[in-house]
Design a protein around this motif. Structure first.
Motif, mmCIF file in Angstrom:
data_model
loop_
_atom_site.group_PDB
_atom_site.id
_atom_site.type_symbol
_atom_site.label_atom_id
_atom_site.label_comp_id
_atom_site.label_asym_id
_atom_site.label_seq_id
_atom_site.Cartn_x
_atom_site.Cartn_y
_atom_site.Cartn_z
ATOM 1 N N GLN A 1 -5.796 15.891 8.007
ATOM 2 C CA GLN A 1 -5.989 15.948 9.501
ATOM 3 C C GLN A 1 -7.195 16.664 9.759
ATOM 4 O OE1 GLN A 1 -4.342 14.150 12.146
ATOM 5 N NE2 GLN A 1 -6.287 14.962 12.965
ATOM 6 N N GLN A 2 -8.296 16.089 10.232
ATOM 7 C CA GLN A 2 -9.562 16.756 10.247
ATOM 8 C C GLN A 2 -9.476 17.318 11.765
ATOM 9 O OE1 GLN A 2 -13.029 14.479 8.563
ATOM 10 N NE2 GLN A 2 -11.799 12.775 9.541
ATOM 11 N N ASP A 3 -10.339 18.830 12.010
ATOM 12 C CA ASP A 3 -10.279 19.201 13.256
ATOM 13 C C ASP A 3 -10.823 18.350 14.349
ATOM 14 O OD1 ASP A 3 -9.109 21.412 12.115
ATOM 15 O OD2 ASP A 3 -10.998 22.410 11.626
ATOM 16 N N ASP A 4 -11.897 17.669 14.122
ATOM 17 C CA ASP A 4 -12.731 16.961 14.941
ATOM 18 C C ASP A 4 -12.721 15.577 14.970
ATOM 19 O OD1 ASP A 4 -14.030 16.754 13.183
ATOM 20 O OD2 ASP A 4 -16.023 17.655 14.038
ATOM 21 N N GLY A 5 -11.673 14.828 14.407
ATOM 22 C CA GLY A 5 -11.653 13.464 14.068
ATOM 23 C C GLY A 5 -10.228 13.044 13.700
ATOM 24 N N PRO A 6 -10.064 11.734 13.579
ATOM 25 C CA PRO A 6 -8.686 11.170 13.049
ATOM 26 C C PRO A 6 -8.543 11.657 11.769
ATOM 27 C CG PRO A 6 -10.231 9.483 14.030
ATOM 28 C CD PRO A 6 -11.116 10.560 13.796
ATOM 29 N N GLU A 7 -7.074 11.109 11.332
ATOM 30 C CA GLU A 7 -6.702 11.605 10.040
ATOM 31 C C GLU A 7 -7.221 10.823 8.966
ATOM 32 O OE1 GLU A 7 -2.079 11.978 8.765
ATOM 33 O OE2 GLU A 7 -2.410 9.997 8.623
ATOM 34 N N LEU A 8 -7.720 11.124 7.760
ATOM 35 C CA LEU A 8 -8.150 10.795 6.841
ATOM 36 C C LEU A 8 -7.142 10.630 5.426
ATOM 37 C CD1 LEU A 8 -11.245 9.742 5.787
ATOM 38 C CD2 LEU A 8 -11.150 12.111 4.508
ATOM 39 N N ARG A 9 -6.979 9.296 5.251
ATOM 40 C CA ARG A 9 -5.849 8.978 4.385
ATOM 41 C C ARG A 9 -6.454 8.310 2.803
ATOM 42 N NH1 ARG A 9 -4.499 6.670 8.758
ATOM 43 N NH2 ARG A 9 -4.206 4.407 8.024
ATOM 44 N N LEU A 10 -5.874 8.677 1.707
ATOM 45 C CA LEU A 10 -5.949 7.876 0.770
ATOM 46 C C LEU A 10 -4.863 7.040 0.430
ATOM 47 C CD1 LEU A 10 -7.605 7.688 -1.908
ATOM 48 C CD2 LEU A 10 -6.266 9.460 -2.896
ATOM 49 N N MET A 11 -5.018 5.898 0.291
ATOM 50 C CA MET A 11 -4.326 4.847 -0.015
ATOM 51 C C MET A 11 -4.499 4.053 -1.263
ATOM 52 S SD MET A 11 -2.679 4.817 2.968
ATOM 53 C CE MET A 11 -1.417 3.518 3.331
ATOM 54 N N GLN A 12 -3.246 3.512 -1.794
ATOM 55 C CA GLN A 12 -3.480 2.994 -3.443
ATOM 56 C C GLN A 12 -2.601 1.592 -3.258
ATOM 57 O OE1 GLN A 12 -2.220 5.036 -6.687
ATOM 58 N NE2 GLN A 12 -3.386 3.739 -7.998
ATOM 59 N N ARG A 13 -3.028 0.480 -3.830
ATOM 60 C CA ARG A 13 -2.261 -0.581 -4.210
ATOM 61 C C ARG A 13 -2.430 -1.277 -5.558
ATOM 62 N NH1 ARG A 13 -3.287 -5.644 0.123
ATOM 63 N NH2 ARG A 13 -5.267 -5.458 -1.006
ATOM 64 N N GLY A 14 -1.595 -1.086 -6.280
ATOM 65 C CA GLY A 14 -1.660 -1.296 -7.869
ATOM 66 C C GLY A 14 -3.130 -0.475 -8.275
ATOM 67 N N THR A 15 -4.306 -0.980 -8.657
ATOM 68 C CA THR A 15 -5.513 -0.277 -9.258
ATOM 69 C C THR A 15 -6.542 -0.081 -8.026
ATOM 70 O OG1 THR A 15 -6.794 -2.461 -10.131
ATOM 71 C CG2 THR A 15 -5.106 -1.175 -11.447
ATOM 72 N N SER B 1 -8.223 2.784 -1.202
ATOM 73 C CA SER B 1 -8.812 2.540 0.206
ATOM 74 C C SER B 1 -8.533 4.024 0.805
ATOM 75 C CB SER B 1 -8.071 1.542 0.965
ATOM 76 O OG SER B 1 -8.491 1.586 2.226
ATOM 77 N N ILE B 2 -9.804 4.374 1.382
ATOM 78 C CA ILE B 2 -9.830 5.648 2.259
ATOM 79 C C ILE B 2 -9.981 5.245 3.630
ATOM 80 C CG2 ILE B 2 -11.200 7.660 2.631
ATOM 81 C CD1 ILE B 2 -12.044 7.915 -0.137
ATOM 82 N N MET B 3 -9.100 5.650 4.484
ATOM 83 C CA MET B 3 -8.891 5.151 5.710
ATOM 84 C C MET B 3 -9.110 6.269 6.726
ATOM 85 S SD MET B 3 -7.824 1.751 5.467
ATOM 86 C CE MET B 3 -7.095 1.806 7.485
ATOM 87 N N LEU B 4 -9.768 5.999 7.780
ATOM 88 C CA LEU B 4 -9.903 7.084 8.923
ATOM 89 C C LEU B 4 -9.291 6.375 9.959
ATOM 90 C CD1 LEU B 4 -11.368 9.568 9.788
ATOM 91 C CD2 LEU B 4 -13.109 8.200 10.639
ATOM 92 N N GLY B 5 -8.109 6.941 10.415
ATOM 93 C CA GLY B 5 -7.105 6.090 11.456
ATOM 94 C C GLY B 5 -6.935 4.903 11.195
ATOM 95 N N TRP C 1 0.757 -1.263 0.121
ATOM 96 C CA TRP C 1 -0.002 0.104 -0.098
ATOM 97 C C TRP C 1 0.935 1.361 0.093
ATOM 98 C CZ3 TRP C 1 -5.178 0.291 -0.905
ATOM 99 C CH2 TRP C 1 -5.713 -0.953 -0.677
ATOM 100 N N VAL C 2 0.541 2.175 -1.038
ATOM 101 C CA VAL C 2 1.118 3.677 -0.829
ATOM 102 C C VAL C 2 0.312 4.578 -0.128
ATOM 103 C CG1 VAL C 2 2.440 5.040 -2.244
ATOM 104 C CG2 VAL C 2 2.715 2.968 -2.730
ATOM 105 N N ARG C 3 0.684 5.845 0.511
ATOM 106 C CA ARG C 3 -0.247 6.543 1.013
ATOM 107 C C ARG C 3 -0.177 7.619 0.147
ATOM 108 N NH1 ARG C 3 0.186 10.133 6.603
ATOM 109 N NH2 ARG C 3 1.981 11.277 5.460
ATOM 110 N N LEU C 4 -1.173 8.062 -0.585
ATOM 111 C CA LEU C 4 -1.142 9.159 -1.661
ATOM 112 C C LEU C 4 -1.368 10.499 -1.060
ATOM 113 C CD1 LEU C 4 -3.184 7.657 -4.537
ATOM 114 C CD2 LEU C 4 -0.860 7.305 -4.153
#
Length: 223
Positions: free
Chosen positions: A11-25, A28-32, A4-7
């Protein structure tokens, strides 16, 4: 195994970090540590739109409000079923998510944001709900993992008695209020009933292959 690569990350004011991840095609959108959505699992997000569209069949020009852009699964499913005179407003609070849709995930979106029926708002979906009275044929919410404000505490207001009352007012008679969730919530079903909706729970597979995890969709109709 492709790593997985973090694209990108937000960092949200009232929540965990929101991340866009990619693995090949695959995206994934991760929240914490929680995965909010994955490009391989679109079944229940598509069902959120298709169930609502089926309920709206035969109505005049449909005005639909979608809360949460995500990976565009719900929007694309709605556009595939709605006629040419429909108007679909998508409210997305996080500007970076809109950027991801037009950037790394553009191929996944397939140009649906440029459909002339689509209006994209960089805003909290609560704003167009509260501003309307009898304006929408359908309001579809996929802004969190369910009616518990996991992504951001501010989402709790959408599912509160006051938020449900606002959604009820915003809908036309016979309009549909549809909510996606990763799990059942009997208390939310009862709140929908107290708000005046005729509500039903629809368990739906996460995968389009009709297997794997089940998610929950509420179909709540304004009499």
């Amino acid at each position: 195994m492709i790593p997985w690569v973090r694209l990108d990350a937000v960092q949200q004011d009232d929540g965990p970090e929101l991340r866009l991840m990619q693995r090949g095609t695959e995206f994934s959108i991760m929240l914490g540590t929680n995965e909010l959505m994955n490009s391989r699992l679109s079944g229940s997000e598509q069902a959120l739109a298709s169930l609502a569209c089926a309920r709206l069949a035969g109505r005049g020009p449909v005005r639909m409000l979608i809360g949460g852009l995500g990976m565009g699964f719900t929007l694309r499913a709605a556009l595939a079923e709605l006629p040419a005179d429909a108007h679909v407003t998508v409210a997305e609070l996080v500007p970076e998510v809109i950027g991801w849709a037009r950037g790394p995930m553009a191929e996944l979106f397939g140009g649906c944001l440029d459909d002339p029926r689509v209006e994209l708002l960089a805003a909290d979906v609560g704003a167009p709900i509260r501003a309307a009275t009898g304006a929408w044929d359908a309001i579809l919410l996929d802004v969190d993992n369910g009616p518990d404000g996991l992504s951001r505490s501010g989402n709790d207001a959408l599912y509160s008695p006051q938020g449900l009352a606002a959604a009820f007012r915003a809908l036309k008679p016979g309009g549909v209020f549809s909510v996606w969730s990763s799990a059942p919530d009997p208390a939310f079903t009862r709140r929908l009933g107290r708000a005046g909706f005729a509500a039903s729970e629809v368990p739906t597979r996460a995968s389009t292959k009709k297997r794997g995890a089940r998610h929950m969709i509420w179909m709540a109709v304004k009499p």
